[in-house]
Design a protein around this motif. Structure first.
Motif, mmCIF file in Angstrom:
data_model
loop_
_atom_site.group_PDB
_atom_site.id
_atom_site.type_symbol
_atom_site.label_atom_id
_atom_site.label_comp_id
_atom_site.label_asym_id
_atom_site.label_seq_id
_atom_site.Cartn_x
_atom_site.Cartn_y
_atom_site.Cartn_z
ATOM 1 N N ARG A 160 -1.776 39.674 68.353
ATOM 2 C CA ARG A 160 -0.493 39.132 67.899
ATOM 3 C C ARG A 160 0.574 39.262 68.988
ATOM 4 O O ARG A 160 1.389 38.349 69.185
ATOM 5 N N THR A 161 0.569 40.399 69.674
ATOM 6 C CA THR A 161 1.544 40.586 70.752
ATOM 7 C C THR A 161 1.310 39.589 71.877
ATOM 8 O O THR A 161 2.261 38.971 72.389
ATOM 9 N N ALA A 162 0.057 39.401 72.257
ATOM 10 C CA ALA A 162 -0.269 38.475 73.341
ATOM 11 C C ALA A 162 0.128 37.040 73.004
ATOM 12 O O ALA A 162 0.603 36.298 73.864
ATOM 13 N N ARG A 163 -0.060 36.651 71.766
ATOM 14 C CA ARG A 163 0.208 35.273 71.323
ATOM 15 C C ARG A 163 1.602 35.090 70.748
ATOM 16 O O ARG A 163 1.932 34.012 70.259
ATOM 17 N N ALA A 164 2.420 36.143 70.786
ATOM 18 C CA ALA A 164 3.778 36.107 70.237
ATOM 19 C C ALA A 164 3.763 35.686 68.761
ATOM 20 O O ALA A 164 4.610 34.919 68.302
ATOM 21 N N LEU A 165 2.788 36.215 68.003
ATOM 22 C CA LEU A 165 2.680 35.930 66.578
ATOM 23 C C LEU A 165 3.484 36.962 65.783
ATOM 24 O O LEU A 165 3.645 38.104 66.215
ATOM 25 N N PRO A 166 3.971 36.588 64.609
ATOM 26 C CA PRO A 166 4.706 37.569 63.788
ATOM 27 C C PRO A 166 3.790 38.666 63.275
ATOM 28 O O PRO A 166 2.570 38.471 63.145
ATOM 29 N N LEU A 167 4.369 39.824 62.982
ATOM 30 C CA LEU A 167 3.594 40.916 62.407
ATOM 31 C C LEU A 167 3.279 40.669 60.941
ATOM 32 O O LEU A 167 2.298 41.199 60.408
ATOM 33 N N ALA A 168 4.091 39.882 60.273
ATOM 34 C CA ALA A 168 3.825 39.536 58.884
ATOM 35 C C ALA A 168 2.727 38.475 58.814
ATOM 36 O O ALA A 168 2.496 37.729 59.769
ATOM 37 N N GLY A 169 2.059 38.427 57.673
ATOM 38 C CA GLY A 169 1.020 37.423 57.464
ATOM 39 C C GLY A 169 -0.357 37.965 57.783
ATOM 40 O O GLY A 169 -0.507 38.961 58.489
ATOM 41 N N PRO A 170 -1.415 37.313 57.244
ATOM 42 C CA PRO A 170 -2.782 37.781 57.470
ATOM 43 C C PRO A 170 -3.228 37.573 58.908
ATOM 44 O O PRO A 170 -2.612 36.814 59.675
ATOM 45 N N ARG A 171 -4.297 38.218 59.258
ATOM 46 C CA ARG A 171 -4.902 38.127 60.589
ATOM 47 C C ARG A 171 -5.207 36.676 60.947
ATOM 48 O O ARG A 171 -5.688 35.908 60.126
#
Length: 221
Positions: A160-171
């Protein structure tokens, strides 16, 4: 300075098969998991690796052992690489959590960054712990290659950090037991080179599917 990380999720356990929340309980590998670990070691035999680091939980240490012997490296245990703590539901199967703790389950399947199962860590707390541990490794081992044996949740935080994805939400990424994931880090920047590589496991028995999005849908009805 750039650090190469070969990130590995531990081999399979019986609790993976049973869809139990392992968290920080110390479940061992099953026979499939030990074979995955053996094949990982053979896959990594030709790699030039400077250090082998693993979570201090048994399933990660058992996964690391064949690679430790193959590469003639002493593995270093790091508690910062442990799985997320799930508090009161650790060791429980999904169906049992739904039945015995419906309010906890209903909260968890919303996948909110700041929700913590009673006695456990929130995703935000977990992310901070994981990324602090990873950044410390990178700072200490510039221009080196590290094998890091850890857990699915830890790898999710890195992805998630690498892809700048939010921490909320499923994998949003595949993270198979015994899979190889390669990233390159320089400072806080993470470049994903390859992810969920299971070529060495091609003829192994099918792994259990733990689809967080489907679990969320089931939990909301």
């Amino acid at each position: 300075m750039t650090t190469e990380l070969i990130l590995i999720r531990h081999g399979e356990t019986d609790w993976n098969r049973e869809l139990r929340f392992q968290g920080q309980l110390d479940a061992p590998l099953n026979a499939v998991g030990h074979e995955q670990a053996r094949r990982l070691a053979l896959r990594l035999a030709s790699e030039s690796v400077h250090h082998l680091i693993c979570s201090d939980l048994q399933r990660a240490r058992q996964t690391a052992l064949p690679t430790e012997l193959q590469l003639d490296l002493h593995s270093l245990a790091n508690s910062g690489l442990r799985e997320q703590s799930f508090g009161m539901v650790e060791g429980m199967r999904v169906d049992d959590i739904r039945a015995q703790h419906p309010d906890v389950w209903a909260q968890w399947v919303q996948f909110q960054a700041d929700y913590a199962i009673p006695g456990g860590e929130s995703t935000r707390q977990f992310h901070a712990r994981v990324m602090n541990a990873i950044r410390q490794l990178v700072a200490a081992h510039g221009q080196q290659t590290l094998v890091v044996v850890t857990h699915g949740g830890v790898l999710d935080m890195i992805y998630r950090t690498a892809r700048a994805l939010p921490l909320a939400g499923p994998r949003q990424s595949e993270i198979p037991n015994g899979g190889l994931n390669r990233v390159r880090m320089e400072g806080d920047a993470i470049d994903v080179i390859s992810w969920a590589d299971t070529q060495h496991l091609a003829d192994m028995p099918a792994q259990p599917v733990y689809d967080q999005a489907k679990l969320a849908q089931a939990g909301s009805t």
